[in-house]
Enzyme design. Structure first.
Site, PDB file in Angstrom:
ATOM      1  N   GLU A  23      38.484  26.116  43.309  1.00 41.07           N
ATOM      2  CA  GLU A  23      38.037  26.803  44.536  1.00 41.07           C
ATOM      3  C   GLU A  23      36.621  26.371  44.920  1.00 41.07           C
ATOM      4  OE1 GLU A  23      38.522  31.073  44.141  1.00 41.07           O
ATOM      5  OE2 GLU A  23      40.434  30.864  43.114  1.00 41.07           O
ATOM      6  N   GLU A  36      40.980  35.827  36.891  1.00 40.94           N
ATOM      7  CA  GLU A  36      39.784  36.672  36.656  1.00 40.94           C
ATOM      8  C   GLU A  36      40.012  37.846  35.711  1.00 40.94           C
ATOM      9  OE1 GLU A  36      38.545  37.757  40.608  1.00 40.94           O
ATOM     10  OE2 GLU A  36      38.046  35.705  41.152  1.00 40.94           O
TER      11      GLU A  36
HETATM   12  C1  XIL Z   1      39.309  34.914  48.982  1.00 34.36           C
HETATM   13  C2  XIL Z   1      39.814  34.412  50.329  1.00 34.36           C
HETATM   14  O1  XIL Z   1      39.220  33.169  50.592  1.00 34.36           O
HETATM   15  C3  XIL Z   1      39.492  35.413  51.409  1.00 34.36           C
HETATM   16  O2  XIL Z   1      40.102  35.030  52.638  1.00 34.36           O
HETATM   17  C4  XIL Z   1      39.979  36.800  51.009  1.00 34.36           C
HETATM   18  O3  XIL Z   1      39.573  37.742  51.969  1.00 34.36           O
HETATM   19  C5  XIL Z   1      39.455  37.212  49.647  1.00 34.36           C
HETATM   20  O4  XIL Z   1      39.791  36.205  48.703  1.00 34.36           O
HETATM   21  N1  XIL Z   1      38.387  33.991  44.043  1.00 34.36           N
HETATM   22  C6  XIL Z   1      39.729  33.786  44.270  1.00 34.36           C
HETATM   23  C7  XIL Z   1      40.230  33.653  45.669  1.00 34.36           C
HETATM   24  O5  XIL Z   1      40.486  33.604  43.309  1.00 34.36           O
HETATM   25  O6  XIL Z   1      41.530  34.144  45.808  1.00 34.36           O
HETATM   26  C8  XIL Z   1      39.295  34.338  46.651  1.00 34.36           C
HETATM   27  O7  XIL Z   1      39.763  34.051  47.975  1.00 34.36           O
HETATM   28  C9  XIL Z   1      37.880  33.888  46.449  1.00 34.36           C
HETATM   29  C10 XIL Z   1      37.402  34.231  45.066  1.00 34.36           C
END
Ligand code: XIL
Length: 380
Positions: free
Chosen positions: A266, A161
């Site tokens: 994701e 990001e």
């Molecule tokens: C999220 C996790 O799923 C949560 O448990 C945590 O509290 C915050 O992060 N983008 C990403 C991930 O790259 O690492 C994030 O994961 C969601 C958004």
């Protein structure tokens, strides 16, 4: 001759028809089997799943997935909470889990502006450190963490990001202290620490043109400098209507043209009313609770289940179309109960974004996803 061939041709055609019918009527029972030969199918796993406390979740992961990502275990704040202090117990168990089940093991993530402790950027009296100090901290972190799992974690999300929605560089402490080349440095260090590892630039909303173009320019620049970037990660925190199948298609084509692989890193699909106007997956975003934003606390109505199933099928159809460039599709969580979307961006909602429901049962979306693969195989 012609007359003699006839019955054979007819029986071959019949056999092909029966096979095709069987394949479409009986979708394969696991996601990983359905997509074998196309791309890996992953799940992000949490602490309970890594440590074996969530047996139901583990059974699903073992049966359905051939890749894992650590939902939080390898984020800086967890693996390297204080200067010189590394917490490898959980990540070691994570990697052992993947090896035991012969999975493609992902590391997430090395350089990010979230879930990184404040000390990383500060000196003893609380001021920002200088460029050299931060570069050294980044180098040590990457060498220690990537080095420990060299040859065992196959793919690292190196930078997560780094861009704003308009495609410009995000004003993170990394950028402010080191300058623009922090991204090149992170990739360079990761490559030095494990030359065999696949290295990913990971971000959300790259289906939006401006941000996508920013990433394309960034990767082109890195490649021109001889920096190894294996793939782009499209996070895929999607909704029922965004991004459109056409947006996804355009995005995958654009990265294919750039000469990088793509991983959907994701994936989850939100069915709840949007809490904000902008498309974002910025984890620090917080929106006030409101019962109107939580309409499916008692379960997902059949009509929405169906919508979700069709939506998943549509997206997997595009991934399959681009299977020469898509290497992996990872769901961000195992069951709906595990999903971060129950607490983001509104705390305490009942979200239904994944393929398995709260009791661990496959949802109509699961059947839809396996059917897409089976249908593609019979029509090829
Ligand atoms: C999220 C996790 O799923 C949560 O448990 C945590 O509290 C915050 O992060 N983008 C990403 C991930 O790259 O690492 C994030 O994961 C969601 C958004």
């Amino acid at each position: 001759m012609f007359v003699k061939m006839q019955p054979m041709v007819r029986s071959a055609a019949l056999a092909a028809f029966i096979l095709a019918f069987a394949a479409t009527a009986q979708a394969p029972t696991s996601l990983k089997e359905a997509y074998r030969g196309d791309f890996a199918i992953g799940a992000a796993i949490n602490t309970a799943q890594i440590t074996g406390q969530d047996r139901r979740g583990d059974a699903i992961v073992e049966a359905q997935f051939n890749s894992i990502s650590p939902e939080n275990a390898l984020k800086w704040e967890n693996v390297h909470p204080a200067p010189g202090v590394y917490a490898f117990d959980l990540p070691d168990q994570y990697v052992a889990f993947g090896e035991k089940h012969h999975m493609f093991i992902v590391g997430h993530c090395l350089v990010w502006h979230n879930q990184v402790p404040a000390w990383v950027f500060r000196d003893d009296i609380g001021n920002f450190v200088d460029r050299e100090t931060l570069l050294k901290r980044m180098h040590d972190h990457i060498f220690t963490v990537v080095g420990r799992y060299k040859g065992r974690i196959q793919s690292w999300d190196v930078v997560n990001e780094a861009l704003n929605d308009d495609g410009t560089l995000r004003q993170s402490p990394w950028l402010k202290i080191i300058g623009e080349d922090y991204i090149a440095k992170a990739f360079q260090y990761a490559h030095e620490a494990d030359p065999q590892a696949q290295l990913t630039y990971n971000d959300y909303s790259l289906e939006n043109g401006a941000k996508r173009n920013g990433v394309i320019a960034l990767i082109a620049k890195l490649k021109a400098q001889g920096i190894t970037v294996t793939s782009v990660g499209l996070q895929g925190h999607d909704g029922l209507t965004w991004p459109s199948v056409e947006d996804e298609d355009t995005t995958l084509s654009a990265f294919a043209k750039l000469g990088v692989k793509v991983a959907i890193t994701e994936l989850d699909i939100d069915v709840l009313p949007p809490a904000t106007r902008q498309q974002s997956a910025e984890v620090s975003l917080k929106v006030q609770q409101d019962p109107k934003l939580n309409p499916y606390a008692d379960g997902l109505p059949q009509s929405v289940q169906q919508q979700l199933a069709e939506r998943y099928a549509g997206l997997f159809g595009v991934y399959l179309k681009h299977r020469d460039v898509v290497t992996r599709v990872t769901l961000w969580g195992v069951t709906d109960g595990d999903s971060w979307r129950n607490d983001w961006p509104v705390k305490g909602r009942t979200s239904h974004p994944l393929l398995f429901d709260r009791s661990g049962q496959p949802k109509p979306a699961f059947q839809a996803v396996t059917r897409v693969a089976a249908t593609a195989k019979t029509t090829n």
